[in-house]
Enzyme design. Structure first.
Site, PDB file in Angstrom:
ATOM      1  CE  LYS A  11      -3.803  -2.335   2.354  1.00  0.00           C
ATOM      2  NZ  LYS A  11      -4.470  -2.657   1.136  1.00  0.00           N
ATOM      3  CB  CYS A  12       4.322   1.755  -0.545  1.00  0.00           C
ATOM      4  SG  CYS A  12       5.681   2.924  -0.668  1.00  0.00           S
ATOM      5  N   GLY A  13       3.185   4.255  -2.220  1.00  0.00           N
ATOM      6  CA  GLY A  13       3.256   4.932  -3.507  1.00  0.00           C
ATOM      7  C   GLY A  13       4.290   4.312  -4.433  1.00  0.00           C
ATOM      8  CB  THR A  25       2.949  -0.647  -4.270  1.00  0.00           C
ATOM      9  OG1 THR A  25       3.055  -0.462  -2.858  1.00  0.00           O
ATOM     10  CG2 THR A  25       2.465  -2.058  -4.556  1.00  0.00           C
TER      11      THR A  25
END
Length: 162
Positions: free
Chosen positions: A35-37, A39
Protein backbone atom coordinates in the site's frame (compact mmCIF):
# COMPACT_ATOMS: atom_id res chain seq x y z
CA UNK A 1 27.95 -17.80 9.79
CA UNK A 2 26.92 -15.03 7.39
CA UNK A 3 23.67 -13.15 6.92
CA UNK A 4 22.73 -15.78 4.32
CA UNK A 5 22.53 -18.30 7.20
CA UNK A 6 20.09 -16.25 9.28
CA UNK A 7 16.70 -17.95 9.69
CA UNK A 8 14.20 -16.43 7.27
CA UNK A 9 11.01 -18.23 6.33
CA UNK A 10 9.37 -18.04 2.95
CA UNK A 11 6.10 -16.10 2.75
CA UNK A 12 4.18 -19.38 2.91
CA UNK A 13 5.84 -20.13 6.26
CA UNK A 14 8.35 -22.69 5.00
CA UNK A 15 11.34 -22.40 7.34
CA UNK A 16 14.76 -21.73 5.89
CA UNK A 17 17.41 -19.08 5.44
CA UNK A 18 18.05 -16.28 2.97
CA UNK A 19 20.67 -18.60 1.45
CA UNK A 20 18.00 -21.25 0.91
CA UNK A 21 15.72 -18.72 -0.77
CA UNK A 22 18.46 -17.33 -3.01
CA UNK A 23 19.70 -20.82 -3.84
CA UNK A 24 23.22 -19.85 -4.97
CA UNK A 25 22.01 -17.12 -7.32
CA UNK A 26 22.79 -13.42 -7.32
CA UNK A 27 19.84 -11.53 -5.86
CA UNK A 28 18.22 -8.16 -5.45
CA UNK A 29 16.76 -8.07 -1.95
CA UNK A 30 13.94 -5.50 -1.63
CA UNK A 31 11.81 -4.57 1.39
CA UNK A 32 8.33 -4.32 -0.09
CA UNK A 33 4.87 -3.05 0.84
CA UNK A 34 1.48 -3.39 -0.84
CA UNK A 35 0.00 0.00 0.00
CA UNK A 36 2.92 2.33 -0.78
CA UNK A 37 3.26 4.93 -3.51
CA UNK A 38 6.28 2.91 -4.68
CA UNK A 39 4.33 -0.37 -4.90
CA UNK A 40 4.13 -0.12 -8.73
CA UNK A 41 7.88 -0.97 -8.67
CA UNK A 42 6.66 -4.57 -8.45
CA UNK A 43 6.14 -4.45 -12.23
CA UNK A 44 9.79 -3.55 -12.94
CA UNK A 45 11.04 -5.95 -10.24
CA UNK A 46 9.18 -8.83 -11.92
CA UNK A 47 10.53 -7.79 -15.32
CA UNK A 48 14.10 -7.69 -13.95
CA UNK A 49 13.59 -11.09 -12.32
CA UNK A 50 12.31 -12.63 -15.56
CA UNK A 51 14.96 -11.01 -17.74
CA UNK A 52 17.94 -12.21 -15.70
CA UNK A 53 16.67 -15.49 -14.18
CA UNK A 54 18.39 -17.61 -16.85
CA UNK A 55 21.73 -16.00 -15.91
CA UNK A 56 21.48 -17.02 -12.24
CA UNK A 57 19.59 -14.06 -10.77
CA UNK A 58 16.50 -13.59 -8.62
CA UNK A 59 14.63 -10.79 -6.95
CA UNK A 60 13.58 -11.49 -3.34
CA UNK A 61 10.74 -9.49 -1.83
CA UNK A 62 10.83 -8.93 1.94
CA UNK A 63 7.51 -7.57 3.22
CA UNK A 64 7.81 -4.97 5.97
CA UNK A 65 5.11 -2.98 7.78
CA UNK A 66 7.38 -0.43 9.47
CA UNK A 67 6.82 2.48 7.10
CA UNK A 68 3.40 4.03 7.54
CA UNK A 69 1.75 0.64 8.15
CA UNK A 70 1.81 0.06 4.39
CA UNK A 71 2.10 -3.76 4.56
CA UNK A 72 -0.68 -4.66 7.03
CA UNK A 73 -1.83 -7.90 5.39
CA UNK A 74 -1.36 -11.51 6.33
CA UNK A 75 1.03 -13.70 4.39
CA UNK A 76 -1.90 -15.00 2.32
CA UNK A 77 -3.13 -11.48 1.56
CA UNK A 78 0.35 -10.33 0.55
CA UNK A 79 0.82 -13.36 -1.72
CA UNK A 80 -2.56 -12.87 -3.39
CA UNK A 81 -2.01 -9.13 -3.88
CA UNK A 82 1.44 -9.62 -5.45
CA UNK A 83 0.31 -12.45 -7.68
CA UNK A 84 -2.99 -10.97 -8.86
CA UNK A 85 -1.99 -7.30 -9.07
CA UNK A 86 1.57 -7.61 -10.40
CA UNK A 87 2.07 -11.21 -11.55
CA UNK A 88 4.95 -11.64 -9.10
CA UNK A 89 6.78 -14.95 -9.51
CA UNK A 90 9.96 -14.15 -7.57
CA UNK A 91 10.36 -15.48 -4.02
CA UNK A 92 8.88 -13.58 -1.11
CA UNK A 93 9.86 -13.97 2.54
CA UNK A 94 7.95 -13.70 5.76
CA UNK A 95 7.20 -10.17 6.98
CA UNK A 96 10.13 -8.78 8.99
CA UNK A 97 11.32 -5.60 10.66
CA UNK A 98 14.20 -3.87 8.89
CA UNK A 99 14.88 -1.15 11.49
CA UNK A 100 14.88 -0.80 15.27
CA UNK A 101 15.46 -3.16 18.17
CA UNK A 102 13.77 -6.08 16.38
CA UNK A 103 15.63 -5.58 13.08
CA UNK A 104 15.99 -8.94 11.32
CA UNK A 105 19.57 -10.31 11.33
CA UNK A 106 19.74 -10.11 7.53
CA UNK A 107 19.13 -6.37 7.71
CA UNK A 108 21.53 -5.99 10.65
CA UNK A 109 24.22 -7.14 8.22
CA UNK A 110 23.01 -4.99 5.31
CA UNK A 111 22.57 -1.52 6.83
CA UNK A 112 26.30 -0.76 6.92
CA UNK A 113 26.45 -0.99 3.12
CA UNK A 114 26.56 2.47 1.53
CA UNK A 115 24.11 3.31 -1.23
CA UNK A 116 25.20 4.97 -4.47
CA UNK A 117 25.15 8.34 -2.69
CA UNK A 118 27.29 7.02 0.19
CA UNK A 119 24.47 6.82 2.77
CA UNK A 120 24.54 3.97 5.30
CA UNK A 121 22.37 3.13 8.28
CA UNK A 122 18.68 2.51 8.74
CA UNK A 123 16.47 1.54 5.83
CA UNK A 124 14.86 4.81 4.76
CA UNK A 125 11.57 3.56 3.28
CA UNK A 126 9.87 0.74 1.40
CA UNK A 127 11.61 -0.57 -1.72
CA UNK A 128 15.21 -0.04 -0.61
CA UNK A 129 17.31 -2.52 -2.61
CA UNK A 130 20.46 -4.57 -1.95
CA UNK A 131 22.32 -6.37 -4.72
CA UNK A 132 23.96 -9.56 -3.46
CA UNK A 133 26.40 -11.71 -5.44
CA UNK A 134 25.94 -15.47 -5.74
CA UNK A 135 28.65 -15.96 -3.11
CA UNK A 136 26.92 -13.68 -0.61
CA UNK A 137 28.83 -10.43 -1.06
CA UNK A 138 26.74 -7.27 -0.76
CA UNK A 139 27.63 -5.49 -4.00
CA UNK A 140 25.39 -2.41 -3.99
CA UNK A 141 22.59 -0.61 -2.20
CA UNK A 142 19.95 1.47 -3.95
CA UNK A 143 17.58 3.99 -2.36
CA UNK A 144 13.82 3.45 -2.63
CA UNK A 145 13.38 5.99 -5.44
CA UNK A 146 15.97 4.21 -7.62
CA UNK A 147 13.64 2.10 -9.73
CA UNK A 148 14.45 -1.47 -10.76
CA UNK A 149 14.82 -0.33 -14.37
CA UNK A 150 17.22 2.52 -13.50
CA UNK A 151 20.27 2.16 -15.79
CA UNK A 152 22.64 2.18 -12.77
CA UNK A 153 20.84 -0.72 -11.13
CA UNK A 154 20.47 -2.69 -14.36
CA UNK A 155 24.18 -2.18 -15.16
CA UNK A 156 25.14 -3.42 -11.67
CA UNK A 157 23.02 -6.56 -12.10
CA UNK A 158 24.35 -7.16 -15.61
CA UNK A 159 27.98 -6.75 -14.48
CA UNK A 160 27.47 -9.28 -11.68
CA UNK A 161 26.18 -12.10 -13.88
CA UNK A 162 27.90 -14.42 -16.33
Amino acid sequence: MTFLDAPLAALDGTPGTLGDIIGGRAALLVNVASKCGLTPQYTALEKLHEEYADRGFTVVGVPCNQFGGQEPGSAEEIQEFCSVSYGVTFPMTEKVEVNGADRHPVYQALVDTPDIEGRTGDISWNFEKFLISADGEVVARFAPLVTPDDPRLVAAVDALLP
